[in-house]
Scaffold this motif. Structure first.
Motif, PDB file in Angstrom:
ATOM      1  N   LYS B   2     -98.982  52.087  70.349  1.00 11.75           N
ATOM      2  CA  LYS B   2    -100.077  53.057  70.363  1.00 11.75           C
ATOM      3  C   LYS B   2    -100.427  53.437  68.926  1.00 11.75           C
ATOM      4  CE  LYS B   2    -102.715  55.544  72.898  1.00 11.75           C
ATOM      5  NZ  LYS B   2    -103.592  54.856  73.854  1.00 11.75           N
ATOM      6  N   GLY B  26     -94.953  54.163  71.226  1.00 15.96           N
ATOM      7  CA  GLY B  26     -95.405  53.238  72.265  1.00 15.96           C
ATOM      8  C   GLY B  26     -96.348  53.921  73.231  1.00 15.96           C
ATOM      9  N   GLU B  27     -97.006  53.121  74.038  1.00 14.03           N
ATOM     10  CA  GLU B  27     -97.948  53.617  75.047  1.00 14.03           C
ATOM     11  C   GLU B  27     -97.246  54.597  75.989  1.00 14.03           C
ATOM     12  OE1 GLU B  27    -101.213  52.133  75.023  1.00 14.03           O
ATOM     13  OE2 GLU B  27    -101.625  53.909  76.248  1.00 14.03           O
ATOM     14  N   GLY B  28     -97.762  55.794  76.106  1.00  9.13           N
ATOM     15  CA  GLY B  28     -97.216  56.764  77.049  1.00  9.13           C
ATOM     16  C   GLY B  28     -95.890  57.373  76.639  1.00  9.13           C
ATOM     17  N   GLU B  29     -95.459  57.125  75.427  1.00  4.75           N
ATOM     18  CA  GLU B  29     -94.161  57.603  74.970  1.00  4.75           C
ATOM     19  C   GLU B  29     -94.268  59.023  74.395  1.00  4.75           C
ATOM     20  OE1 GLU B  29     -90.584  55.200  72.679  1.00  4.75           O
ATOM     21  OE2 GLU B  29     -92.604  55.067  71.933  1.00  4.75           O
ATOM     22  N   GLU B  62    -104.060  52.214  68.097  1.00  6.31           N
ATOM     23  CA  GLU B  62    -104.593  51.313  69.120  1.00  6.31           C
ATOM     24  C   GLU B  62    -105.116  50.029  68.497  1.00  6.31           C
ATOM     25  OE1 GLU B  62    -107.407  53.741  71.229  1.00  6.31           O
ATOM     26  OE2 GLU B  62    -105.840  54.575  72.521  1.00  6.31           O
ATOM     27  N   ASN B 108    -109.590  54.962  78.240  1.00  6.99           N
ATOM     28  CA  ASN B 108    -108.146  54.717  78.291  1.00  6.99           C
ATOM     29  C   ASN B 108    -107.319  55.994  78.215  1.00  6.99           C
ATOM     30  OD1 ASN B 108    -108.732  55.380  75.697  1.00  6.99           O
ATOM     31  ND2 ASN B 108    -107.298  53.938  74.770  1.00  6.99           N
ATOM     32  N   SER B 154    -105.859  60.050  73.652  1.00  6.21           N
ATOM     33  CA  SER B 154    -104.858  59.206  74.301  1.00  6.21           C
ATOM     34  C   SER B 154    -103.507  59.390  73.624  1.00  6.21           C
ATOM     35  CB  SER B 154    -105.286  57.739  74.280  1.00  6.21           C
ATOM     36  OG  SER B 154    -105.451  57.302  72.954  1.00  6.21           O
ATOM     37  N   LEU B 155    -103.524  60.015  72.448  1.00  2.85           N
ATOM     38  CA  LEU B 155    -102.272  60.375  71.776  1.00  2.85           C
ATOM     39  C   LEU B 155    -102.471  61.723  71.105  1.00  2.85           C
ATOM     40  CD1 LEU B 155     -99.874  58.243  69.717  1.00  2.85           C
ATOM     41  CD2 LEU B 155    -100.856  60.221  68.611  1.00  2.85           C
ATOM     42  N   GLY B 184    -100.411  60.484  81.158  1.00  6.72           N
ATOM     43  CA  GLY B 184    -100.562  59.254  80.378  1.00  6.72           C
ATOM     44  C   GLY B 184    -100.876  59.473  78.907  1.00  6.72           C
ATOM     45  N   SER B 186     -99.831  59.814  75.183  1.00  3.65           N
ATOM     46  CA  SER B 186     -98.709  59.600  74.269  1.00  3.65           C
ATOM     47  C   SER B 186     -98.616  60.812  73.357  1.00  3.65           C
ATOM     48  CB  SER B 186     -98.923  58.350  73.425  1.00  3.65           C
ATOM     49  OG  SER B 186     -99.323  57.275  74.232  1.00  3.65           O
TER      50      SER B 186
END
Lengths: 629, 234
Positions: B2, B26-29, B62, B108, B154-155, B184, B186
């Motif tokens: 991510k 990482g994704e979703g971490e 990303e 996303n 997304s983060l 979802g 991060s």
């Protein structure tokens, strides 16, 4: 009775334009933190363009369309200015922005003369509002009634714009915390540009709407900008409602002051402003600002005294300067004396501004007081020159002691505004108290004694005093007092926490600076042989600011160099071209954009670069230095 | 990945603050950035979103290199930032604060509306019209997070969300962060409080004097009490 009502309504009508311009200034300051000195210039261009358009196109459509199109056109110019000039200097210390917009004002003053000529232009009457309304035998122009109605309407529209639109919410958010707004994904650049455009539009509209009431002329910018400063300070910077109330207040004070206190009508407004600032430093409708995050300086080089080599160089420069009478004519010597006097003036302001962090917008008051002090002593008491020179500056000292006491209670922009107000009060007294000061005619015949009468002798005298003053102030910078003063500049709270009586230190610095300026003024009176209210006017105060900023506000020697360069350039330009303001203004703008550290700052940086390859991140142009956590 | 930070160096004027910082999310971490006061946590976050002018290094979000982009563009890519000092717009109401943060929907990332956020932070829903300046510290902390979520990131970089809050509010904060994770988002969270970090994080990095000196899962960190004791004051 009817007469007073009419007078009241006239005041209200004048308030409309004032409100438009002031609200624009207030909005721009709120978001960009720029005190836009050029706001008066935009107001003036608005009036000129509206004049041209309304002359060209006839009928109601031509007039009202012309007014609106003029305001839009000026807003477009504003956008251009913002994108080309201001975007480069948002991160500079706030006074630099003032200097840049001041340079712009100078340019505009010459440009409008170039385009529209020097004569007053009388515009058309507004279609539909040509007549007058009879009110118990008194006439009220119907256009005045239109303006009276317009003020609240604009206030309402602005209120809706700021409370009910996303743009308004973003602007209010940015007013408080610009970086946070960017950190939420908002493009600050366009927000700033749009805010500037709206502010300029309001100023230009204010100017355009004045044409049926007043002649359009090329000095209307300075007149309005001073009034507008007063309005936004009384109302509270950033408050639109405050700007409205204060515009009405100021206009009514003007309207009735003339009737009730004809002697002190001019100072009445400034007196009210001073009282407001002392009682409510943030203005009637403003909010006390939490200790604003200071714009950090551009440089982080600590100051140091001159090395012995540099001292020798300075001494050599002084010696060379002292040889001027050996080969220069009388005119050059007079110019040299004037420059030396302005060095004194500039270093005194530099001491207050750079060392004390207190940017005075009315420093000429103390310069002028020194000059008047000499004139009083020489003309009325008939004292010899040497006594006058020693005692005259005391008037500047006393003025600084009284005004400084109040002024140091404030800081930042409000300090600047209060000093401006005090200077205007002093100017008004000199202007209106004809029996003592001679008013506009000044005091003539203040000639130096025979020992100093020849240009070369006077030059040596001025040069010697300038050198003495400069050295004394420099010693003070590196004395414990200077350290304490710099501590109050860098962090008021922390300096107080280590036991420094900050207000007293600042007050002392103010008095020192005022007295020093008075010494310059005393010499100036003898140089010119006369004293005029202009000697304590705004334009002289601005000159001093320009000199300091030009030299480099964050350097120790900035005042000296700035004064020499600016004054020499100024005198030379005036002799060379009719467009001296245009050239000078352009020069100032260039300096601000290309050399934001001033001349001395730039030289220091070049010297440092030669000594070692530059450390990462310190590029030629300014980068903001955020305070480390 | 991510978010990847490589060789990040930052300066404030002549002071070198961050030295070759590198970490990944990482994704979703949920990743914790642990360290003491002044270790460089906030500066790391400020550098990532471009609020520190003097910085070098490579920041990839990303898959896109965002190191040279201005702050608002980085944020608009979906990288949200919640500052430590909260920096609520005190003159603006709760709803207006949220409005400043509003950005379009992102494919996303979870989509947040006012209503959804008022469910996440019920306190805020009860004071929609209140100016930010008249809220308690805990409420302000919720508002800053909600404000950033309005940008549909997304983060999210969360700078010391538990600082100065009462234990009860900290509990709510843990719930909110876990909800964000479930949706979802991060998260990189900077913390001095290891207990708090353990409740929410998958992995942790330790930063000390501007350098990353440990990186691993929470279990790996627990297996090294020496590192924990040397770099974190407990």
């Amino acid at each position: 009775m009817a007469f007073y009502v009419v007078q009241f309504l006239t005041g209200l009508a004048s308030a409309a334009s004032l409100f438009l311009v002031a609200s624009g200034l207030s909005i721009i300051f709120g978001v960009t933190r720029i005190v836009n000195f050029a706001h008066g210039a935009f107001y003036m261009i608005g009036a000129y363009i509206a004049f041209t358009l309304t002359e060209r196109f006839s009928g109601a459509f031509g007039f009202w369309g012309g007014v609106v199109v003029a305001a839009l056109a000026v807003a477009l110019i504003g956008v251009l200015v913002e994108m080309v000039l201001l975007r480069r200097i948002y991160h500079a210390p706030e006074l630099f922005q003032l200097l840049g917009t001041f340079g712009l004002t100078l340019m505009v003053e010459d440009l409008v003369v170039l385009i529209w000529g020097p004569d007053d232009l009388v515009g058309r009457r507004a279609p539909g509002f040509k007549g007058a309304v009879d009110f118990f035998g008194q006439n009220i122009p119907s256009y005045d009634l239109f303006l009276i109605a317009l003020g609240p309407v604009v206030l309402g529209v602005l209120w809706l714009l700021f409370q009910r639109t996303r743009w308004g919410v973003l602007v209010r958010a940015a007013t408080q915390d610009r970086d946070m707004v960017a950190a939420l994904g908002v493009n600050q650049k366009w927000l700033f540009t749009s805010v500037f455009a709206v502010g300029v539009f309001l100023a230009a509209l204010g100017g355009a709407l004045q044409i049926p009431r007043d002649a359009v002329h090329h000095a209307m910018d300075l007149r309005i900008i001073v009034e507008v400063f007063v309005v936004v300070v009384i109302g509270g910077l950033g408050s639109i409602v405050g700007a409205f109330v204060a515009a009405v207040l100021v206009s009514e004070l003007n309207a009735f002051g003339i009737l009730i206190f004809p002697k002190i009508s001019i100072i009445l407004v400034f007196l009210v402003m001073a009282v407001v600032l002392i009682v409510r430093p943030w203005g009637l409708f403003g909010k006390p600002e939490a200790a604003a995050r200071k714009t950090p300086g551009l440089t982080v080089n600590p100051w140091r005294p001159l090395t012995s080599n540099e001292r020798l160089a300075a001494l050599a420069a002084l010696v060379i300067a002292a040889t001027l009478p050996l080969f220069a004519g009388n005119y050059a010597l007079t110019v040299g004396s004037e420059i030396a006097i302005f060095v004194i003036f500039a270093v005194s302001l530099h001491f207050l501004m750079s060392v004390g962090g207190l940017a005075s917008f009315g420093h000429a008051a103390y310069f002028g007081l020194g000059a008047y002090g000499v004139a009083f002593l020489a003309k009325m008491a008939g004292l010899p020159m040497i006594v006058c020179l020693l005692l005259g500056p005391l008037l500047g000292c006393m003025g600084a002691a009284v005004f400084g006491f109040f002024a140091v209670q404030l800081s930042g922009v409000y300090f600047a505004m209060l000093t401006l107000a005090f200077a205007q009060i002093v100017w008004s007294i000199a202007f209106q108290w004809v029996s003592v000061t001679g008013g506009d005619n000044g005091i003539l015949g203040v000639w130096p004694a025979s020992w100093a009468a020849s240009p070369s002798h006077f030059y040596w005298l001025a040069l010697g005093v300038a050198a003495l003053v400069t050295v004394t102030l420099r010693i003070m910078v590196f004395s414990p007092f200077g350290y304490a003063l710099r501590a109050t500049r860098d962090s008021l709270l922390r300096s107080e926490a280590v036991g420094i009586n900050a207000k007293r230190i600042q007050w002392t610095a103010f008095v020192i600076a005022g007295t020093t300026a008075g010494i310059g003024g005393a010499l100036f009176a003898y140089l010119k042989g006369s004293v005029f209210p202009d000697n304590l006017g705004i334009s002289l105060s601005v000159d001093a600011l320009v000199m300091v900023l030009l030299g480099g506000v964050e350097t120790v020697s900035g005042g000296v160099i700035g004064a020499i360069v600016y004054k020499a350039l100024n005198i030379w330009l005036v002799s060379q071209t009719d467009l001296s303001k245009l050239v000078l203004g352009g020069f100032i703008v260039l300096i601000v954009v290309v050399f934001p550290k001033g001349i001395v700052g730039m030289l220091e940086m070049l010297a440092q670069r030669r000594r070692k390859s530059s450390p990462p991140g310190s590029s030629l142009l300014a980068k903001p230095i955020e305070s480390a956590e | 990945m991510k978010l990847t930070v490589q060789d990040l160096n930052s300066h404030y004027g002549p002071a070198h603050i961050l030295f070759d910082i590198g970490f990944e999310v990482g994704e979703g971490e949920v990743v914790a950035l642990l360290g003491r006061n002044g270790a460089g946590k906030s500066t790391t976050f400020r550098s990532i979103v471009g609020l520190v002018a003097q910085r070098t290094g490579r920041i990839t979000f990303e898959g896109k290199d965002v190191s040279a982009r201005p702050t608002h563009e980085i944020v608009r890519e979906g990288l949200g930032y919640v500052p430590e000092e909260r920096r609520i717009f005190t003159d603006l109401t709760v709803e207006e604060n949220l409005e400043v943060g509003r950005q379009p929907k992102r494919p996303n990332a979870p989509y947040w509306t006012r209503e959804k956020l008022f469910t996440l932070f019920p306190n805020l829903g009860e004071m929609k019209g209140r100016p930010g300046g008249r809220m308690s510290g805990g409420e302000q902390q919720m508002l800053t997070i909600a404000r950033t979520l309005m940008g549909n990131p997304s983060l999210v970089l969360l700078d010391e969300p538990s600082e100065g809050l009462s234990p009860k509010i900290v509990e709510q904060m843990v719930d909110a962060i876990l909800t964000m994770k479930k949706e979802g988002v991060s998260i990189v969270v900077s913390e001095q409080n290891l207990h708090f970090a353990r409740l929410i994080s998958d992995r942790a990095y330790i930063i000390e004097r501007g350098r990353i000196c440990f990186g691993g899962t929470m279990a790996e960190l627990d297996a090294r009490p020496d590192i924990r004791d040397a770099h974190l004051s407990l």
